[in-house]
Design a protein around this motif. Structure first.
Motif, PDB file in Angstrom:
ATOM      1  N   CYS A  34       0.829  -1.209   0.000  1.00  0.00           N
ATOM      2  CA  CYS A  34       0.000   0.000   0.000  1.00  0.00           C
ATOM      3  C   CYS A  34       0.860   1.255   0.000  1.00  0.00           C
ATOM      4  CB  CYS A  34      -0.938  -0.003   1.205  1.00  0.00           C
ATOM      5  SG  CYS A  34      -2.233  -1.271   1.121  1.00  0.00           S
ATOM      6  N   GLN A  35       1.933   1.228   0.766  1.00  0.00           N
ATOM      7  CA  GLN A  35       2.836   2.386   0.800  1.00  0.00           C
ATOM      8  C   GLN A  35       3.502   2.602  -0.550  1.00  0.00           C
ATOM      9  OE1 GLN A  35       5.411   1.383   4.103  1.00  0.00           O
ATOM     10  NE2 GLN A  35       4.145   2.492   5.590  1.00  0.00           N
ATOM     11  N   ASP A  83       1.022   4.191  -2.833  1.00  0.00           N
ATOM     12  CA  ASP A  83       0.844   5.570  -2.365  1.00  0.00           C
ATOM     13  C   ASP A  83       1.963   6.479  -2.857  1.00  0.00           C
ATOM     14  OD1 ASP A  83      -0.852   7.277  -1.112  1.00  0.00           O
ATOM     15  OD2 ASP A  83      -0.456   6.576   0.924  1.00  0.00           O
ATOM     16  N   TYR A  98      -7.249   0.356   2.420  1.00  0.00           N
ATOM     17  CA  TYR A  98      -6.265   1.425   2.621  1.00  0.00           C
ATOM     18  C   TYR A  98      -6.631   2.661   1.804  1.00  0.00           C
ATOM     19  CZ  TYR A  98      -1.695   3.796   2.663  1.00  0.00           C
ATOM     20  OH  TYR A  98      -0.693   4.713   2.792  1.00  0.00           O
ATOM     21  N   PHE A  99      -6.920   2.462   0.514  1.00  0.00           N
ATOM     22  CA  PHE A  99      -7.157   3.620  -0.347  1.00  0.00           C
ATOM     23  C   PHE A  99      -8.581   4.153  -0.235  1.00  0.00           C
ATOM     24  CE2 PHE A  99      -3.206   2.094  -2.203  1.00  0.00           C
ATOM     25  CZ  PHE A  99      -2.500   3.294  -2.187  1.00  0.00           C
ATOM     26  N   ARG A 134      -9.901   4.518   2.685  1.00  0.00           N
ATOM     27  CA  ARG A 134      -9.701   5.417   3.827  1.00  0.00           C
ATOM     28  C   ARG A 134      -9.005   6.707   3.387  1.00  0.00           C
ATOM     29  NH1 ARG A 134      -6.357   2.468   6.646  1.00  0.00           N
ATOM     30  NH2 ARG A 134      -8.026   1.165   7.481  1.00  0.00           N
ATOM     31  N   SER A 135      -7.939   6.578   2.595  1.00  0.00           N
ATOM     32  CA  SER A 135      -7.205   7.775   2.162  1.00  0.00           C
ATOM     33  C   SER A 135      -8.058   8.631   1.224  1.00  0.00           C
ATOM     34  CB  SER A 135      -5.886   7.390   1.484  1.00  0.00           C
ATOM     35  OG  SER A 135      -6.110   6.803   0.220  1.00  0.00           O
ATOM     36  N   ASN A 149     -10.294  10.760   3.273  1.00  0.00           N
ATOM     37  CA  ASN A 149      -9.479  11.823   3.890  1.00  0.00           C
ATOM     38  C   ASN A 149      -9.282  12.969   2.903  1.00  0.00           C
ATOM     39  OD1 ASN A 149      -9.173  10.473   6.325  1.00  0.00           O
ATOM     40  ND2 ASN A 149      -7.225   9.529   5.749  1.00  0.00           N
ATOM     41  N   LYS A 150      -9.068  12.618   1.627  1.00  0.00           N
ATOM     42  CA  LYS A 150      -8.922  13.641   0.583  1.00  0.00           C
ATOM     43  C   LYS A 150     -10.231  14.401   0.385  1.00  0.00           C
ATOM     44  CE  LYS A 150      -5.088  11.783  -2.184  1.00  0.00           C
ATOM     45  NZ  LYS A 150      -4.603  10.756  -1.260  1.00  0.00           N
ATOM     46  N   ASN A 184     -10.520  16.902   3.103  1.00  0.00           N
ATOM     47  CA  ASN A 184      -9.662  18.052   2.827  1.00  0.00           C
ATOM     48  C   ASN A 184     -10.247  18.949   1.744  1.00  0.00           C
ATOM     49  OD1 ASN A 184      -7.752  17.211   4.724  1.00  0.00           O
ATOM     50  ND2 ASN A 184      -6.586  16.032   3.228  1.00  0.00           N
TER      51      ASN A 184
END
Length: 265
Positions: free
Chosen positions: A94-95, A98, A165-166, A168-169, A172-173, A176
């Protein structure tokens, strides 16, 4: 294509914006089984339930087509679809994604994804305007039991961890970006899509009922992929735009290849 950053970087400038899209592995697996029923890993299975009851019978790790049936997204992103399944490996994978990609979209939230893409690339609503393609007829879709859904997640652990994972991200975006702002922009996008659909389309039809056979979508496996008929009497500028919006990916790719070849001469 299957993504490999080192190869892509050989032909793309350093300023390239990289984005990709992931999908809930449960719906992805159901769709893959329908689309790719004729390949070796799915061919003998009567249903997805049958496939998961007899995975050792149907699935071979050395199959050239194995990625269609296991961790399809991880494979597309350049990873081994039969790779290690551990918390450490999931985290590293995942990292890596990313780091490689500037933005990861979510197929299940397609309109919200388009809005984030528009914002990231300073585009307009016209740049992200689209008409949904590759829709399957309802009689080729399968409702999955809770048990089968859990089996899919467990079988596709690489893909499931990528999605969690993505997902969740992604939100978050959205936070924002602003939830209310997102709500307003999605509403505007859908309004524009409705307007262009009303201008362009008679409706979604079985491929055999399409008036322009050159725009017939590719048919695969058990899936019955629907097409569109344009309204008659469109003015030329509208007809050209509408036809672009309903051109399937195979035909569109051929148009892009021809344009690229022309530009080389």
């Amino acid at each position: 294509m299957r993504f490999q950053l080192t190869e892509v970087e050989k032909v793309m400038p350093n300023s390239t914006f990289y984005f990709t899209i992931v999908r809930n592995p449960v719906s992805h697996m159901e769709s893959s089984f329908s689309y790719f029923k004729n390949i070796d890993v799915f061919h003998g299975a009567k249903s997805l339930e049958d496939f998961f009851t007899n995975t050792s019978k149907y699935y071979k790790t050395n199959s050239a087509n194995g990625y269609y049936a296991k961790n399809f997204m991880a494979f597309d992103l350049g990873f081994d679809n039969n790779g290690r399944e551990s918390t450490k490996h999931f985290k590293l994978m995942c990292q890596a994604v990313d780091i490689m990609f500037d933005l990861v979209l979510i197929s299940d939230y397609f309109d919200e994804s388009l809005v984030l893409l528009k914002n990231a690339l300073c585009w307009t609503f016209e740049d992200i305007l689209s008409i949904p393609l590759n829709s399957r007829s309802n009689n080729t879709k399968q409702v999955l039991s809770k048990e089968t859904q859990e089996k899919i997640k467990n079988w596709n652990q690489l893909d499931w961890n990528l999605y969690v994972y993505f997902n969740r991200s992604f939100w978050n975006k959205v936070d924002n970006f602003g939830r209310k702002r997102m709500e307003n922009e999605v509403e505007e996008l859908r309004k524009k899509r409705t307007e262009i659909t009303q201008i362009c389309l008679q409706g979604e039809v079985d491929p055999d009922q399409m008036q322009n056979k050159s725009l017939k979508p590719y048919q695969s496996g058990l899936a019955r992929i629907l097409g569109h008929n344009l309204k008659p009497g469109l003015k030329e500028s509208d007809r050209l735009l509408c036809q672009k919006l309903i051109t399937p990916e195979i035909q569109y790719t051929e148009l892009l290849k021809k344009r690229a070849k022309h530009n080389l001469h």
